[in-house]
Design an enzyme around this catalytic site. Structure first.
Site, PDB file in Angstrom:
ATOM      1  N   HIS A  40       0.824  -1.211   0.000  1.00 36.43           N
ATOM      2  CA  HIS A  40       0.000   0.000   0.000  1.00 36.43           C
ATOM      3  C   HIS A  40       0.856   1.258   0.000  1.00 36.43           C
ATOM      4  O   HIS A  40       1.894   1.334   0.648  1.00 36.43           O
ATOM      5  CB  HIS A  40      -1.021  -0.007   1.134  1.00 36.43           C
ATOM      6  CG  HIS A  40      -0.474   0.194   2.523  1.00 36.43           C
ATOM      7  ND1 HIS A  40      -0.302   1.438   3.079  1.00 36.43           N
ATOM      8  CD2 HIS A  40      -0.090  -0.689   3.476  1.00 36.43           C
ATOM      9  CE1 HIS A  40       0.158   1.304   4.320  1.00 36.43           C
ATOM     10  NE2 HIS A  40       0.301   0.026   4.587  1.00 36.43           N
ATOM     11  N   ASP A  86       6.003   2.816   7.014  1.00 39.24           N
ATOM     12  CA  ASP A  86       4.810   1.985   6.851  1.00 39.24           C
ATOM     13  C   ASP A  86       3.927   2.687   5.836  1.00 39.24           C
ATOM     14  O   ASP A  86       3.214   3.615   6.169  1.00 39.24           O
ATOM     15  CB  ASP A  86       4.104   1.820   8.195  1.00 39.24           C
ATOM     16  CG  ASP A  86       2.735   1.155   8.082  1.00 39.24           C
ATOM     17  OD1 ASP A  86       2.402   0.660   6.996  1.00 39.24           O
ATOM     18  OD2 ASP A  86       1.997   1.168   9.079  1.00 39.24           O
ATOM     19  N   GLU A 119      -5.281   1.652   2.301  1.00 34.45           N
ATOM     20  CA  GLU A 119      -5.137   0.511   3.207  1.00 34.45           C
ATOM     21  C   GLU A 119      -5.448   0.933   4.635  1.00 34.45           C
ATOM     22  O   GLU A 119      -6.116   0.226   5.382  1.00 34.45           O
ATOM     23  CB  GLU A 119      -3.710  -0.054   3.125  1.00 34.45           C
ATOM     24  CG  GLU A 119      -3.526  -1.407   3.805  1.00 34.45           C
ATOM     25  CD  GLU A 119      -3.064  -1.348   5.260  1.00 34.45           C
ATOM     26  OE1 GLU A 119      -2.981  -2.401   5.902  1.00 34.45           O
ATOM     27  OE2 GLU A 119      -2.786  -0.234   5.774  1.00 34.45           O
ATOM     28  N   GLU A 120      -4.987   2.120   4.996  1.00 28.98           N
ATOM     29  CA  GLU A 120      -5.094   2.573   6.398  1.00 28.98           C
ATOM     30  C   GLU A 120      -6.520   2.943   6.786  1.00 28.98           C
ATOM     31  O   GLU A 120      -6.804   3.169   7.957  1.00 28.98           O
ATOM     32  CB  GLU A 120      -4.164   3.774   6.645  1.00 28.98           C
ATOM     33  CG  GLU A 120      -2.683   3.500   6.388  1.00 28.98           C
ATOM     34  CD  GLU A 120      -2.029   2.627   7.461  1.00 28.98           C
ATOM     35  OE1 GLU A 120      -2.743   2.176   8.372  1.00 28.98           O
ATOM     36  OE2 GLU A 120      -0.812   2.406   7.362  1.00 28.98           O
ATOM     37  N   ASP A 163       4.292  -5.441   3.593  1.00 36.31           N
ATOM     38  CA  ASP A 163       3.905  -4.326   4.451  1.00 36.31           C
ATOM     39  C   ASP A 163       4.998  -4.090   5.492  1.00 36.31           C
ATOM     40  O   ASP A 163       6.071  -4.703   5.442  1.00 36.31           O
ATOM     41  CB  ASP A 163       2.552  -4.630   5.114  1.00 36.31           C
ATOM     42  CG  ASP A 163       1.739  -3.375   5.394  1.00 36.31           C
ATOM     43  OD1 ASP A 163       2.350  -2.334   5.699  1.00 36.31           O
ATOM     44  OD2 ASP A 163       0.507  -3.441   5.323  1.00 36.31           O
ATOM     45  N   HIS A 206       3.133   4.613  12.676  1.00 33.19           N
ATOM     46  CA  HIS A 206       2.058   5.600  12.800  1.00 33.19           C
ATOM     47  C   HIS A 206       2.431   6.763  13.719  1.00 33.19           C
ATOM     48  O   HIS A 206       1.587   7.318  14.414  1.00 33.19           O
ATOM     49  CB  HIS A 206       0.751   4.956  13.264  1.00 33.19           C
ATOM     50  CG  HIS A 206       0.158   4.027  12.244  1.00 33.19           C
ATOM     51  ND1 HIS A 206      -1.181   3.727  12.188  1.00 33.19           N
ATOM     52  CD2 HIS A 206       0.715   3.343  11.212  1.00 33.19           C
ATOM     53  CE1 HIS A 206      -1.402   2.902  11.189  1.00 33.19           C
ATOM     54  NE2 HIS A 206      -0.265   2.640  10.588  1.00 33.19           N
TER      55      HIS A 206
END
Lengths: 332, 356, 361
Positions: free
Chosen positions: C80, C184, C213-214, C236, C327
């Site tokens: 992603h 990420d 994706e998130e 990923d 994140h």
């Protein structure tokens, strides 16, 4: 039917690892079916009949998988930490036994808590597999296990782990056996990964592209002391689902199922379950949409290692399904 | 406009709860019949109206999706002639006591939602706390024997509030979410009668939005549109609602969706069109999911470029939702004008920001 | 015990060129739903590497590299492109309220610098001076409601509600580590580009650089449907939670460990990996002496969660580069783990044959 049920509920098949159950079912159905295949997610898809004019392509679904646990960590002293596969409740675990896919056994216990009244969270539980070090622990990270428990026969009532949903697997096998002829092309799907989100039924339904879908699963009851408020009870017949937490049955299918039961004088109940869902949810949203319903076997103590059903409900479910599939269908 | 209002009022007087949309579908079908070339019903009950375009075949297709299902209740049990129930869609139990309803049993039974006195409720809900839905009843006024005869588990309970014209422009009633959008799509179809549009237009009154987005997942799979517009309601500013980016003044224009569910080039196209038409609009920021049919439509099959148009309403999911007829007319007009301008090669011009 | 004989690895290496690509990818802004900057870099990198490239209705880049030999097993690789971030939702005159896009801990926000809008206007997320706070206030997290993105007075015309923003962190190498925002999953994106460059001849390689994706694996869903592969891998990044526990005790939870090599998934929130593919990865790692680890089963998920449910079902597994502090403004990953991930995936593809699908799942 009881020996078949016993074999099925005592088999080991957590979500994603249904191979042993699949082999059992395959042995039972191969002689009865016109076609047997396994799809990419491990669903066992068993066809009986060929679509004739006026007939439908029908998908029945009973899931083979059961809830379980998966090892996340092995500590220096050989104790196994774990997380859950499917909807497992902490209060049902303590002191229970597990059986790993590789044959290892263990008991579930937990760290000492300040208050004896508290229920352990999963994080504070562990499995003791009889090892005394990481090196001699028979379990690795990522190994799965189920809650080991033999079936007990209480006469009219049966108690076992994984009645959810092996009882429905047994119902489908018996229905296949009883179904002498059908105007429909009927797919008996023994689905996978239901407990983690009806994943197997999603892909099986896409592959089959049915005109009509019926899930067979267990549902809760409201007939225990100070229990949940629910109109369904054990022994009053299989339940025709109107809705559950994730799906609204097609009202035409509900009418067809309940009218058929009444005409055939088979006892049945109407069900509204306020949580949870079944393979029917996945089938309904497949491709351009599929009319669906669900026939439920009333079951106490769902997702505990001692799930209880009434044998007469099981027999009546087979009778109702057999009548439903034997005749032409007009949804209205 | 008067005709549109009467049509909407007729929709607001009907049941048609999620999963049980037949009654409202029949009336919409009647209204769409003269406006489209073909009408059909999907396998799970969504209404599809095709108004064929004038372009050469194969013509590109646009899908307009407005869900027709409404929230309500369903009977879960019968005790001493009183009905226990649970919700279909999201119902706040605090709006229920005293609410007039219709129970759809063997025949239609009028009734009221009733709250038992405090001494019959759990201690924590006896006096001032809100009473949970599971402790409320529907009372039909009938004696137990008759109720047992006429009602069973699984029967539906719909709001019986009749629509009210607050002003010429403001209309109140239940299920404006999302029958207001059905009216907007109907207005669009009416306008298209006078327009030589190139594209095929598929008007869809979808089912089960409030529960599973069932219609929005399935109808686009069957129709395979090149573009889609989800039409829904959004929050109007008003008593009790926040006055931040999630709310819009009532009657002051259409809300244009912007966020991951929306193809950015479609947002830009609708915005430019609204400006050209001198039509008031708001930016409806949807940083994550839109909470509409678009969540499903966008990810059907290989993916569909999707836009979200919304009309602000007050008191969403109560039986006294309030909408502005002007906003409904604007939404219909905006869609019709968008369709009028769609060229045969529009899809080749739909670009991402990074494409030249 | 003598070490097992392993085959020499012929996997592509990560050098200055690959790191520079990762740097550009990490510094690009691609909040879910607005991935265009990342897509632009990807499109430029792969234009000569694939036979067919298209951008779909959601903005996924779908690239096919045809097999040049039989049997042409159709293998999908998904990575992603999107990252977590923010959307401005209200405000004017340079001071904006914002909403989160994807899962971010609100405690990560105060005092950070951000990039706003398509021109990367610099902005800050401030906090009340400590002088004006009470001890009680300081015990609680600062709520999102009270935070603003400040781009400075006079810049109000350059950005608007609806614009996206993300952390302003610039990529850097710190010793053995790669540090940056959005690693990420730009690590996965960079890995996928290298695999496309070195695709084995017998594989029909279906590369999906996915969006959203998130916010719910939305791009992967339609990509999986469109590409219709026989099996799929999601590439990923996954959290490494291997820091010391507050009480000094051995922690049974870490998800993965830095320097443990690529993380192979058995079970997460969205997927039970196909056991045949897990075995294939483990056997490949053993054969070539590539370190790897099993990601602790549990929550979280990857694009695999959407892909495996498409059409009549697709066998999947996920492989992630472990990284600490996902994140947040800065993720820390190891160059070695990335290299091993690329090597594992390269050899796994190289050794993949249709026979794997004949085994019982």
């Amino acid at each position: 039917m009881k020996p078949l049920i016993k074999k099925l509920v005592e088999a080991v098949g957590p979500s994603g690892y249904e191979g042993a159950v699949r082999e059992l079912v395959k042995k039972e159905v191969t002689k009865l079916a016109d076609d047997v295949r396994v799809d990419a997610l491990g669903n066992l898809i068993v066809r009986k009949g060929k679509q004739r004019p006026g007939g439908l392509r029908i998908m029945l679904s009973a899931h083979m998988d059961e809830i379980g646990i998966i090892a996340t960590h092995i500590d220096e002293n050989g104790f196994v930490r774990f997380t859950t596969i499917g909807g497992v409740y902490p209060r049902t675990l303590f002191g229970g036994r597990v059986q790993f896919l590789n044959g290892a056994f263990g008991v579930i216990s937990g760290e000492r808590l300040e208050s004896a009244d508290r229920v352990h969270s999963f994080e504070k539980m562990y499995i003791d597999v009889g090892a005394d070090s990481k090196a001699n622990c028979p379990v690795k990270i990522g190994d799965l296990a189920i809650f080991e428990r033999p079936m007990i026969d209480l006469g009219s009532r049966l108690v076992a782990k994984s009645m959810d949903d092996r009882i429905a697997v047994a119902v489908l096998i018996e229905t296949l056996r009883k179904l002498e002829s059908t105007p429909h092309e009927v797919y008996f799907v023994f689905s996978t990964q239901e407990e983690v989100g009806t994943r197997g039924a999603t892909t099986a339904a896409y592959g089959i592209d049915p005109d009509l879908g019926i899930a067979v699963d267990v549902t809760g009851t409201g007939d225990t002391p100070k229990g949940m408020r629910m109109a369904v009870k054990l022994g009053a017949g299989p339940a025709v689902k109107v809705r559950d937490g994730g799906m609204l049955s097609d009202p035409r299918v509900v009418r067809w199922m309940s009218d058929t039961a009444e005409a055939a004088k088979i006892p049945y109940q109407l069900e509204i379950l306020e949580a949870g869902s079944t393979d029917a949810r996945a089938i309904q949203l497949t491709r351009a949409g599929v009319p669906v319903g669900c026939l439920s076997i009333p079951c106490r103590y769902i997702h505990s290692p001692s799930e209880m059903v009434d044998y007469s409900d099981v027999v009546n479910a087979v009778s109702l399904l057999t009548v439903l599939l034997s005749n032409p269908i007009q949804l209205k | 406009m008067a005709e549109l209002k009467e049509f909407l009022k007729s929709l607001l007087s009907l049941p048609g709860l999620s999963g049980f949309e037949d009654p409202v579908r029949a009336v919409i079908a009647e209204a769409w019949k003269p406006l489209v070339d073909d009408l059909s019903v999907s396998r799970i009950g969504s209404l599809h109206g095709l108004k064929a375009g004038y372009g050469d075949e194969p013509r590109p297709r646009i899908l307009l999706s407005a869900h027709m299902d409404a929230i309500g209740m369903i009977v879960t049990g019968i005790e001493d002639g009183l009905l226990r129930f649970t919700e279909i869609g999201g119902v706040d139990p605090r709006i229920l006591p005293g609410q007039p309803v219709t129970v759809h049993g063997q025949r239609e039974l009028p009734g009221y939602v009733v709250q038992p006195p405090g001494w019959l409720l759990p201690e924590d809900q006896a006096s001032t706390k809100a009473v949970e839905m599971k402790y409320l009843f529907v009372d039909t006024g009938l004696r137990p024997a008759e109720v047992n005869e006429l009602v069973r588990v699984g029967d539906l309970v719909s709001f019986a509030q009749i629509p009210i014209e607050l002003t010429d422009d403001w209309l109140a009633g239940h299920s404006l979410d999302n029958r207001a959008s059905v009216a907007a799509v109907t207005a669009c179809l009416q306008e298209l009668q006078h327009i030589r549009h190139i594209w095929d237009v598929w008007a869809v009154a979808s089912v089960q939005e409030e529960e599973t987005l069932g219609g929005a997942f399935t109808s686009p799979f069957e129709i395979r549109p090149d573009l889609a517009v989800a039409v829904d309601v959004t929050f109007a500013r008003g008593p009790g609602s926040p006055s931040d980016y999630r709310t819009f003044p009532l009657g002051k224009g259409v809300a244009l969706g912007w966020g991951p569910n929306i193809h950015p080039a479609l947002y830009v196209a609708f915005k430019k069109l609204a400006e050209k038409l001198d039509m008031p609009f708001h930016d409806d920021l949807m940083p994550r999911m839109s909470g509409t049919d678009a969540m499903a439509i966008q990810v059907v099959a290989e993916g569909i470029p999707t836009m979200v148009l919304s009309m602000p309403i007050r008191y969403m999911h109560t039986p006294v939702e309030v909408v502005s007829m002007k906003d409904i007319a604007r939404t219909g007009h905006l869609m019709a004008q968008f369709i009028a301008e769609l060229s045969a090669d529009y899809m080749q011009t739909l670009r991402w920001d990074d494409e030249s | 015990m003598t070490p097992k004989k392993t085959a020499p690895s012929t996997a592509p290496l990560i050098g200055a060129e690959q790191i520079s690509l990762l740097e550009r990818l990490s510094n690009a802004v691609g909040v879910s739903g607005a991935e265009h900057e990342v897509r632009k870099i990807v499109m430029a990198e792969i234009k000569d590497l694939a036979d067919d490239i298209k951008v779909d209705a959601l903005g996924n880049v779908l690239a096919t590299k045809h097999a040049r030999q039989e049997p042409g097993l159709r293998v999908m690789l998904a990575a992603h492109m999107d990252e977590v971030g923010f959307m401005l939702v209200d405000g004017e005159e340079g001071l904006y309220e914002f909403a989160m896009v994807g899962g971010i801990d609100v405690r990560q926000l105060p005092g950070k610098t951000v990039l706003v809008g398509k021109d990367h206007l610099p902005g800050v997320i401030g906090a009340k001076p400590i002088h004006h706070t009470t001890p009680d206030e300081r015990r609680n997290a600062i709520s999102l409601d009270s935070l603003r993105i400040d781009v400075g007075n006079g810049n109000g015309k350059k950005v608007h509600p609806g614009d996206r923003a993300t952390f302003a962190t610039r990529f850097q190498q710190l010793g053995p580590s790669l540090v940056g925002k959005a690693l990420d999953n730009r690590l996965g994106v960079a890995t996928l580009i290298e695999l496309l460059r070195h695709a084995p001849a017998h594989i029909e390689l279906l590369a999906a650089f996915t969006v959203q994706e998130e916010v719910g694996l939305r791009g992967a869903r339609v990509a999986g449907y469109a590409l219709d592969p026989q099996l799929a891998f999601a590439l990923d990044s996954t959290p490494a939670g291997d820091m010391p526990s507050w009480d000094g005790e051995e922690s049974p939870r870490y998800n993965t460990r830095l320097d443990g090599g690529p993380a192979i998934y058995v079970a997460d929130q969205g997927t039970l990996s196909d056991p045949r593919l897990i075995q294939h990865l483990l056997q490949t790692a053993e054969a070539f002496g590539i370190p790897c680890q099993i990601r602790q089963p549990g929550g979280g998920g990857t694009d695999a969660g959407a892909i495996h449910k498409q059409r009549a079902g697709i066998p999947v597994v996920s492989v992630s580069v472990p990284g600490r502090y996902a994140h947040t403004a800065a993720l820390v990953a190891r160059l070695d783990d990335w290299q091993h991930t690329l090597a594992l995936m390269f050899h796994a593809l190289d050794g993949l044959t249709p026979a794997i699908l004949d085994l019982q799942r």
